[in-house]
Design a protein around this motif. Structure first.
Motif, mmCIF file in Angstrom:
data_model
loop_
_atom_site.group_PDB
_atom_site.id
_atom_site.type_symbol
_atom_site.label_atom_id
_atom_site.label_comp_id
_atom_site.label_asym_id
_atom_site.label_seq_id
_atom_site.Cartn_x
_atom_site.Cartn_y
_atom_site.Cartn_z
ATOM 1 N N HIS C 24 8.353 3.814 14.827
ATOM 2 C CA HIS C 24 9.487 3.119 14.220
ATOM 3 C C HIS C 24 10.326 4.106 13.436
ATOM 4 O O HIS C 24 9.831 4.769 12.520
ATOM 5 C CB HIS C 24 8.990 1.990 13.313
ATOM 6 C CG HIS C 24 8.262 0.932 14.082
ATOM 7 N ND1 HIS C 24 6.927 1.047 14.386
ATOM 8 C CD2 HIS C 24 8.693 -0.210 14.651
ATOM 9 C CE1 HIS C 24 6.562 -0.001 15.104
ATOM 10 N NE2 HIS C 24 7.605 -0.776 15.284
ATOM 11 N N VAL C 50 10.460 2.030 18.518
ATOM 12 C CA VAL C 50 11.720 1.453 18.056
ATOM 13 C C VAL C 50 12.572 2.539 17.427
ATOM 14 O O VAL C 50 12.151 3.211 16.489
ATOM 15 C CB VAL C 50 11.465 0.349 17.009
ATOM 16 C CG1 VAL C 50 12.775 -0.104 16.370
ATOM 17 C CG2 VAL C 50 10.737 -0.824 17.643
ATOM 18 N N MET C 63 14.810 -1.143 6.096
ATOM 19 C CA MET C 63 14.106 -1.386 7.352
ATOM 20 C C MET C 63 12.769 -0.640 7.337
ATOM 21 O O MET C 63 11.742 -1.151 7.802
ATOM 22 C CB MET C 63 14.960 -0.942 8.532
ATOM 23 C CG MET C 63 16.178 -1.840 8.750
ATOM 24 S SD MET C 63 17.279 -1.164 10.002
ATOM 25 C CE MET C 63 18.663 -2.300 9.867
ATOM 26 N N TYR C 65 11.107 -0.024 4.667
ATOM 27 C CA TYR C 65 10.283 -0.844 3.754
ATOM 28 C C TYR C 65 9.632 -1.993 4.532
ATOM 29 O O TYR C 65 8.438 -2.268 4.387
ATOM 30 C CB TYR C 65 11.184 -1.361 2.636
ATOM 31 C CG TYR C 65 10.538 -2.227 1.574
ATOM 32 C CD1 TYR C 65 10.117 -1.690 0.359
ATOM 33 C CD2 TYR C 65 10.388 -3.601 1.758
ATOM 34 C CE1 TYR C 65 9.554 -2.484 -0.626
ATOM 35 C CE2 TYR C 65 9.828 -4.410 0.779
ATOM 36 C CZ TYR C 65 9.412 -3.846 -0.409
ATOM 37 O OH TYR C 65 8.860 -4.646 -1.377
ATOM 38 N N GLY C 66 10.430 -2.646 5.366
ATOM 39 C CA GLY C 66 9.909 -3.772 6.148
ATOM 40 C C GLY C 66 8.838 -3.327 7.135
ATOM 41 O O GLY C 66 7.756 -3.923 7.200
ATOM 42 N N ALA C 67 9.132 -2.275 7.887
ATOM 43 C CA ALA C 67 8.173 -1.808 8.896
ATOM 44 C C ALA C 67 6.902 -1.295 8.225
ATOM 45 O O ALA C 67 5.797 -1.559 8.690
ATOM 46 C CB ALA C 67 8.809 -0.728 9.764
ATOM 47 N N SER C 69 5.693 -2.290 5.473
ATOM 48 C CA SER C 69 4.957 -3.457 4.961
ATOM 49 C C SER C 69 4.017 -4.032 6.016
ATOM 50 O O SER C 69 3.005 -4.642 5.687
ATOM 51 C CB SER C 69 5.920 -4.563 4.524
ATOM 52 O OG SER C 69 6.716 -4.131 3.448
ATOM 53 N N THR C 70 4.368 -3.848 7.284
ATOM 54 C CA THR C 70 3.513 -4.380 8.350
ATOM 55 C C THR C 70 2.387 -3.404 8.697
ATOM 56 O O THR C 70 1.580 -3.686 9.571
ATOM 57 C CB THR C 70 4.320 -4.657 9.635
ATOM 58 O OG1 THR C 70 4.715 -3.407 10.227
ATOM 59 C CG2 THR C 70 5.552 -5.505 9.358
ATOM 60 N N LYS C 72 2.815 -0.322 9.915
ATOM 61 C CA LYS C 72 3.155 0.605 11.004
ATOM 62 C C LYS C 72 3.598 1.959 10.441
ATOM 63 O O LYS C 72 4.147 2.041 9.348
ATOM 64 C CB LYS C 72 4.278 0.017 11.868
ATOM 65 C CG LYS C 72 3.910 -1.292 12.554
ATOM 66 C CD LYS C 72 2.892 -1.065 13.652
ATOM 67 C CE LYS C 72 2.243 -2.336 14.149
ATOM 68 N NZ LYS C 72 2.917 -3.072 15.143
ATOM 69 N N ALA C 196 -1.661 -5.047 4.677
ATOM 70 C CA ALA C 196 -0.356 -5.195 5.345
ATOM 71 C C ALA C 196 0.050 -6.658 5.503
ATOM 72 O O ALA C 196 -0.790 -7.546 5.669
ATOM 73 C CB ALA C 196 -0.397 -4.524 6.715
ATOM 74 N N ALA C 197 1.352 -6.888 5.458
ATOM 75 C CA ALA C 197 1.899 -8.219 5.733
ATOM 76 C C ALA C 197 2.203 -8.280 7.223
ATOM 77 O O ALA C 197 3.295 -7.909 7.659
ATOM 78 C CB ALA C 197 3.164 -8.452 4.910
ATOM 79 N N ASN C 198 1.208 -8.689 7.986
ATOM 80 C CA ASN C 198 1.397 -8.720 9.441
ATOM 81 C C ASN C 198 0.932 -10.046 10.039
ATOM 82 O O ASN C 198 0.641 -10.120 11.229
ATOM 83 C CB ASN C 198 0.665 -7.535 10.093
ATOM 84 C CG ASN C 198 -0.793 -7.466 9.669
ATOM 85 O OD1 ASN C 198 -1.259 -8.316 8.920
ATOM 86 N ND2 ASN C 198 -1.504 -6.469 10.140
#
Lengths: 177, 248, 354
Positions: C24, C50, C63, C65-67, C69-70, C72, C196-198
């Motif tokens: 990513h 990605v 973005m 930060y978001g990725a 968080s999962t 990755k 992780a938030a997944n």
């Protein structure tokens, strides 16, 4: 010690950067230490372009040069800028069809080749840099011609490989000019 | 005995901090009910905003990420692009989405990020105590427009749904209101549809929810609901702006 | 047997990231690092990854930060003005303790500045350009092979400590080509990502990624945890190179491409009968104080050389702590110190310490 510090300078579009990359690539094929540092930014687009290439048998201190053992110039401003950078005993190779000015220094060897004119006469103006590289290779021994040929195969996209025999022919003309 | 009312599973069993009469609680419940009914809690990741709903990561039972002010659509983009099979939603207020986060929401919509945006429009900044929002109506008194919002000085309120509807990206955009039962039911349907649009992989969905802020409006809860109907809906008409015919 | 290639620094960073399992990348164009984006745009689709060109640096870092968080592996890259824009997200990533890799190929500032190489973002990188008491690991490679090694390492460090790692290079490193030897396969370490938030899949409590704690007593405890982590990193992760330091009259201190120039100076000085050494910090945070303890008794003085008005020199002074004189020389605005510039200063210092 084997140390070649080379600066190639001219206008953007004259193949300055590809000339430098070819040398570095050929140097790599000879298991030499190599570095290639291009000028970058707006000056590449129509303005002056230059690159610094180091080919050495020892670890390269800095890819950033403040002096050089060999200089190829393809326009007058480049000669003005870099003439004083050449170390005594070094060489300047000048595309005399583009560089009107004469080299003032007497402690270095100067080779004038009307490379652009020769390339135009040959029928492909993109070969001008190859004439000059031929002379550089002959005078400095920085890389072997056969490795230069391999570098052409390594760097040029396959659809341009048909040009390579011609380019090697041009290189030899440059070497003997 | 039949259960006629229960808290949605997707809401945590904790007291919320919202003011009396604030409709955030209803909006949260609608989101949670949609998550329950679609059975997606285990794969849903929510993104909390900055604003009154900043800590709703404590309220939703799914995985939650707290974002910087206005950046929730970018954060959600990062999440969705990492976990395309999961369900990702943002919950944002008008300051967050339509002022500091304008670039992020416009580009997430333009890219048709397959996420769901719950957009709370109450025409004011709540958390920082009642400043002018990009959605503040002309003439509305706030702590930063003490003489009423004057268009010649502070410009005009932004109709977010209409603006985003001009883009080709969004799959579904609807504006709803929470001012009475009938409209709450419509809002529920819209929120659920938005999630279904995402599940179907149709792309960007946004539900703009007209909400109250009794504390900062200086009105009681009942007057606040009336204000939505009398003052806000004339400027922010309800309806579907994109995806009216979309079957999901 | 590996793979030996002549490659541009920027491209090596991108290739190394992909080899390290980064799938990513979010970024925004800016010179002189844009080749990283070009490479990612070309290669990510081929490896199922990605690449996304964001609408701004601010969006790009969020973005990330978001990725992150999962759970990755994720990277962004930029150059000085763009890194300034990312500071908001950087502070949040620090607060939320997310692993992420950020590349800064520095150019001259302040403001829009120029596009030529510089090292004037040292303070921003090592002291925290965003708000709050946070640090990130800062790696300072000095050549193309190191760009490869350290980019891979950056992802491991980030995952090991749940921290951001910055690769701090400059226009020279990004633009230059050298030979790089790629390993056939990277050993990608496995790390615990249970935070992780997944999507909890109804199998665990919900995870929350956040940097906000309105109760000051709670926030203080978070900060105590951060500081303990930074202390641990300082103990475990200091990296440096000592070059020619035995018997050195003066020890140069430089990182990144300037350290290469300093090696040229050392050679030149040797020809004049002057023995110089070099301490090259490879990690800028943690600052390699151990390196200085090893050589502190050797030289008459230290000379810090930077492409800045003198930023790292403050850490050198803090470390040397008055035990030896610390001098500085540097160039600014995209100018690169020459061997002569540095030699002039060396001779001046030699004069001071006869």
């Amino acid at each position: 010690m084997f140390l070649n510090e080379i600066i190639i300078a001219g206008f953007g579009g004259q193949g300055i950067l590809s000339a430098g990359r070819l040398l570095a690539y050929a140097g790599m094929l000879e298991d030499k230490r190599v570095s290639f540092l291009p000028s970058y930014g707006p000056e590449m687009r129509g303005g002056t372009a230059n690159c610094m290439v180091v080919i050495s048998d020892e670890d390269i201190a800095s890819p950033v040069l403040n002096s050089c053992s060999a200089l190829i110039v393809m326009n007058s401003p480049s000669l003005e800028k870099f003439e004083s950078w050449v170390k005594p005993g070094g060489i300047i190779i000048s595309d005399s069809s583009m560089v009107q000015k004469k080299v003032k220094r007497s402690d270095i060897k100067v080779f004038e080749i009307p490379a652009t004119q020769l390339a135009n006469e040959f029928g492909n103006k993109t070969y001008s840099n190859i004439y000059l590289l031929g002379k550089l290779i002959k005078e400095t021994g920085c890389v072997k011609p056969e490795n230069f040929e391999k570098a052409l195969y390594g760097i040029l996209s396959e659809k341009r490989h048909y040009m390579i025999p011609e380019e090697m022919e041009v290189l030899k003309v440059g070497m003997e000019y | 005995m039949a259960i006629v009312y229960k808290a949605p599973d997707a809401l945590c069993d904790v007291p919320m901090h919202y003011c009396p009469g604030c409709t955030h609680g209803i909006a949260h419940r609608l989101v949670a009910e949609a998550i329950d009914e679609l059975e997606i809690e285990g794969k849903t990741i929510g993104v909390s905003p900055v604003g009154c709903a900043y800590n709703n990561y404590l309220y939703f039972n799914c995985d939650m990420i707290q974002a910087a002010h206005g950046r929730a659509p970018a954060v959600a983009t990062g999440v969705k692009r990492s976990l395309p099979e999961n369900i990702v939603f943002t919950y944002q207020g008008d300051g967050d989405l339509a002022a500091i986060g304008t670039a992020e929401i416009v580009h997430a919509a333009a890219r048709s990020e397959n996420i769901t945006v719950i957009f709370i429009n109450n025409t004011i900044y709540g958390m920082t105590s009642g400043q002018m929002a990009p959605t503040t109506l002309l003439g509305q008194v706030t702590t930063t427009t003490p003489y009423g919002r004057d268009a010649s000085y502070s410009g005009f309120p932004i109709r977010v749904s209409e603006m985003l509807a001009t883009l080709e990206g969004p799959a579904y955009i609807e504006r709803v209101s929470l001012h009475d039962i009938k409209n709450i039911k419509k809002a529920k349907a819209a929120v659920k549809k938005a999630f279904k649009v995402q599940i179907a992989g149709k792309g960007f969905s946004l539900v703009e929810i007209l909400s109250t802020c009794p504390t900062n409006w200086g009105l009681n809860p009942v007057e606040s609901l009336k204000r939505i109907e009398k003052e806000m809906i004339p400027h922010y008409p309800l309806g579907v702006f994109v995806g009216a015919d979309l079957e999901v | 047997m590996g793979q030996k290639l002549l490659m541009k620094g920027n491209e090596v960073i991108a290739e190394a990231a992909i080899r390290a399992g980064c799938r990513h990348y979010f970024g925004y164009p800016i010179t002189p690092q844009t080749e990283i984006m070009h490479y990612m745009a070309k290669k990510m689709p081929l490896v199922g990854g990605v690449f996304l060109q964001a609408e701004s640096e601010v969006a790009a870092i969020n973005m990330v930060y978001g990725a992150a968080s999962t759970g990755k592996r994720v990277m962004t890259s930029s150059s000085s003005p763009g890194i300034s824009l990312k500071q908001e997200g950087i502070s949040y990533i620090a607060g939320a303790q997310l692993p992420a890799v950020i590349v800064n190929i520095m150019r001259g500032g302040p403001g829009l500045g120029g596009i030529q190489p510089s090292q004037s973002d040292y303070f921003q990188a090592t002291k925290g350009g965003g708000h709050g008491d946070y640090r990130m690991v800062v790696l300072a490679p000095a050549g193309v092979q190191e760009l490869y090694e350290m980019t891979v390492e950056a992802f491991n460090i980030s995952d090991r400590y749940r921290i951001m790692t910055m690769i701090l290079g400059d226009g020279v490193l990004g633009q230059m080509m050298e030979v790089v030897n790629f390993r056939d396969e990277e050993k990608i370490e496995k790390f615990d990502k249970s935070w992780a938030a997944n999507g909890h899949e109804n199998a665990r409590e919900h995870n929350m990624i956040t940097s906000i704690h309105l109760d000051p007593a709670v926030l203080e405890q978070w900060n105590v945890g951060f500081q303990n982590k930074y202390k641990l990193i300082s103990q475990n992760e200091q990296r440096y190179e000592l070059y020619n330091c035995e018997d050195a009259e003066i020890i140069l201190v430089a990182y990144g491409s300037v350290s290469r120039i300093c090696k040229g100076v050392i050679k030149e000085a040797a020809e004049q009968g002057i023995t110089l050494g070099l301490v090259r910090p490879v990690t800028l945070f943690p600052f390699p104080v151990d390196a200085f303890e090893k050589v502190i008794n050797t030289p008459k003085a230290f000379l810090t050389v930077e492409m800045s008005a003198g930023q790292m020199v403050e850490d050198v002074k803090l470390t040397v702590n008055g035990r030896k004189p610390v001098y500085f020389t540097g160039r600014m605005g995209g100018m690169i110190p020459t061997v002569n510039n540095i030699m002039t200063k060396v001779l001046e210092i030699k004069d001071n310490h006869r």
